[in-house]
Write an enzyme that holds these catalytic residues in place. Structure first.
Site, mmCIF file in Angstrom:
data_model
loop_
_atom_site.group_PDB
_atom_site.id
_atom_site.type_symbol
_atom_site.label_atom_id
_atom_site.label_comp_id
_atom_site.label_asym_id
_atom_site.label_seq_id
_atom_site.Cartn_x
_atom_site.Cartn_y
_atom_site.Cartn_z
ATOM 1 N N SER A 1 0.985 -1.037 -0.157
ATOM 2 C CA SER A 1 -0.072 0.051 -0.060
ATOM 3 C C SER A 1 0.947 1.301 0.021
ATOM 4 C CB SER A 1 -0.961 0.015 1.130
ATOM 5 O OG SER A 1 -0.223 -0.216 2.483
ATOM 6 N N ARG A 2 2.204 1.076 0.331
ATOM 7 C CA ARG A 2 2.975 2.246 0.510
ATOM 8 C C ARG A 2 4.520 1.822 0.169
ATOM 9 N NH1 ARG A 2 1.415 1.585 5.720
ATOM 10 N NH2 ARG A 2 -0.399 3.061 5.342
ATOM 11 N N GLY A 3 5.249 2.836 0.039
ATOM 12 C CA GLY A 3 6.699 2.536 0.497
ATOM 13 C C GLY A 3 7.322 1.661 -0.695
ATOM 14 N N LYS B 1 15.227 -10.653 10.702
ATOM 15 C CA LYS B 1 15.393 -10.198 9.279
ATOM 16 C C LYS B 1 16.360 -11.375 8.802
ATOM 17 C CE LYS B 1 14.205 -7.333 7.327
ATOM 18 N NZ LYS B 1 12.742 -7.030 6.684
ATOM 19 N N TYR C 1 15.401 -7.673 16.487
ATOM 20 C CA TYR C 1 15.234 -7.196 14.874
ATOM 21 C C TYR C 1 16.193 -7.963 14.001
ATOM 22 C CZ TYR C 1 14.827 -4.635 10.606
ATOM 23 O OH TYR C 1 14.669 -4.176 9.543
#
Length: 273
Positions: free
Chosen positions: A14-16, A167, A163
């Site tokens: 939806s973005r980016g 990833k 994090y």
């Protein structure tokens, strides 16, 4: 146009970066599934699955906006079923949706740890698993996961281990799927930017406008993704790509147009030494 009339299922589109990849593929004739949570616009983030779909369809292809929180397996299943019913199959999966928190162990709350692993690891796995029956039927099947090369330097393990683990798990899945699905063949690769990218995360969480000015536009990842996805699955799998290296390998050496600030200093992204 090798990708024309293919179907791409893109999480967080939806973005980016997700939307940039969607628009790039749409220009090549790819039909796009916009699978994301945003059904109402957030002022800080901007964009919804519906506004993204409108931009995509303006390029002459079909777009299917589907509400999909990839923490919810039932929503993933429903999104995949709608995709298959609309387009007849799935050729490309882009695992783009991700959560971030650059916190040390003592500062990482349990709910934030769970969020990163639910989205980055479990969600990526489940999206791929449920798309796999359709990928296996395609003659041009690709999985592309937005995650970094595996770098065991203590700097990256010690700075924000929760994090980092999430990833690196995404990348391990990408590399593992390359081996597991090689005889289908379904290609599986990871892709990561050399520099920080102008996204909502950079603007709102990581460095604000100062870091934005040292970043590149999402279009650099979108162009790199295109070159990867245009290759035959059997010839391009099992790689952890860096965006600018992909472009240089395809004859694009002047990357200045991708910079947010023309001629400005660029900030190297996480996990790259």
């Amino acid at each position: 146009m090798l990708l024309k009339n293919r179907t791409a299922f893109i999480t967080g589109a939806s973005r980016g970066i997700g939307k940039a990849i969607a628009l790039r593929l749409a220009r090549e004739g790819v039909n796009i599934v916009v699978a994301a949570k945003s059904v109402r616009e957030n002022e800080k983030l901007g964009g919804t699955i519906f506004s993204a779909a409108e931009e995509i369809e303006a390029l002459g292809v079909k777009a299917l906006p589907v509400p999909c929180d990839i923490r919810d397996e039932a929503m993933i299943q429903e999104a995949v079923e709608k995709t298959a019913a609309t387009f007849g199959g799935i050729d490309i999966v882009i695992n783009n949706a991700s959560a971030i928190a650059l916190t040390k162990t003592s500062e990482t709350k349990t709910n934030r740890f769970d969020l990163m692993h639910d989205i980055n690891v479990r969600g990526t796995f489940l999206v791929t698993r449920h798309c796999l029956p359709w990928l296996s039927k395609s003659d041009h099947a690709h999985i592309l996961t937005l995650s970094p090369p595996l770098n065991m330097a203590p700097k990256w393990l010690g700075s924000h281990i929760a994090y980092t683990m999430s990833k690196y798990n995404m990348t391990m899945m990408a590399l593992g799927w390359a081996e597991e699905f090689k005889d289908m063949p379904v290609a599986s690769n990871a892709l990561w930017p050399q520099t920080t990218i102008d996204t909502a995360a950079v603007r709102n969480l990581l460095g604000g406008e100062a870091l934005v000015q040292m970043s590149r536009k999402p279009e650099i990842l979108a162009d790199a993704a295109y070159y990867i996805l245009a290759k035959k699955p059997g010839n391009c799998t099992g790689n952890a790509f860096i965006d600018e290296k992909v472009l240089k390998q395809n004859g694009i050496t002047d990357l200045s147009s991708y910079s947010v600030a023309a001629g400005g200093k660029l900030y190297t992204d996480l996990f790259l030494d």
